[in-house]
Design a protein around this motif. Sequence first.
Motif, PDB file in Angstrom:
ATOM      1  N   THR A 127      48.852  30.380  55.467  1.00  0.00           N
ATOM      2  CA  THR A 127      48.365  32.024  55.662  1.00  0.00           C
ATOM      3  C   THR A 127      48.224  32.312  57.034  1.00  0.00           C
ATOM      4  O   THR A 127      47.982  33.569  57.259  1.00  0.00           O
ATOM      5  N   ASP A 128      48.986  31.498  58.314  1.00  0.00           N
ATOM      6  CA  ASP A 128      48.995  32.003  59.342  1.00  0.00           C
ATOM      7  C   ASP A 128      49.867  32.998  59.536  1.00  0.00           C
ATOM      8  O   ASP A 128      51.261  32.630  59.579  1.00  0.00           O
ATOM      9  N   GLU A 162      38.467  27.109  49.424  1.00  0.00           N
ATOM     10  CA  GLU A 162      39.384  28.304  49.699  1.00  0.00           C
ATOM     11  C   GLU A 162      40.607  27.511  49.295  1.00  0.00           C
ATOM     12  O   GLU A 162      41.007  26.234  49.573  1.00  0.00           O
ATOM     13  N   ARG A 191      35.664  23.304  52.715  1.00  0.00           N
ATOM     14  CA  ARG A 191      35.918  24.834  52.444  1.00  0.00           C
ATOM     15  C   ARG A 191      36.368  24.985  51.038  1.00  0.00           C
ATOM     16  O   ARG A 191      37.260  24.153  50.488  1.00  0.00           O
ATOM     17  N   SER A 218      46.447  26.383  52.722  1.00  0.00           N
ATOM     18  CA  SER A 218      46.207  25.791  54.093  1.00  0.00           C
ATOM     19  C   SER A 218      46.211  26.864  55.137  1.00  0.00           C
ATOM     20  O   SER A 218      46.804  27.891  55.009  1.00  0.00           O
ATOM     21  N   GLU A 219      45.980  26.526  56.279  1.00  0.00           N
ATOM     22  CA  GLU A 219      45.822  27.548  57.202  1.00  0.00           C
ATOM     23  C   GLU A 219      47.304  27.876  57.873  1.00  0.00           C
ATOM     24  O   GLU A 219      47.484  28.957  58.202  1.00  0.00           O
ATOM     25  N   ARG A 220      47.997  26.887  57.803  1.00  0.00           N
ATOM     26  CA  ARG A 220      49.434  27.242  58.403  1.00  0.00           C
ATOM     27  C   ARG A 220      50.134  28.077  57.362  1.00  0.00           C
ATOM     28  O   ARG A 220      50.939  28.985  57.725  1.00  0.00           O
TER      29      ARG A 220
END
Length: 169
Positions: free
Chosen positions: A29-30, A22, A20, A25-27
Amino acid sequence: MKRALIALALLSAAAGCGYRLESGSERFTDPSVRMDVPPFANRSTTPDAGAVIAAGFREELRRSGFRGTFGDVGANYLVEGTVRDLRSDIFSHGTDRFSIENRLTLVVDVRVVEVVRGGVLWKESGLTETASFYAGPDAQYTEANRRAAFEEVARRMAVRMSHILRVLL
């Protein structure tokens, strides 16, 4: 035109392989992630150094994209720190042998613990940031400049720690 089509094909292939384009990381921005960032322990002579560093760190996390919440109840991560030293060193002298420019050095130890697993995610001792400030015969002038230098090193330290934590999470 041909190069643009090849570049587009490569980007499409990379996207098809699960990559991706972007940042973060997902964590990081979670919104369900909760982080406890209490005021850092303070071993310096500046009374509010630990609180200023922790507050600046929380602010910089927000600025860099952290979407979770802060608080100690139910925290996923605990960020502990110690302001080990905040010292001023004379950097240059005037002809009257009094200091003209001083260098303020901030030394911080930091540790990030993943609360649920109990493991240390990141630990570093002796993180250092410096900034110069000018001194003069007026004590208020010198102290105001010293405070501005402290706020600058605190901001730089917060940015540095935020960047590291963003990569780790």
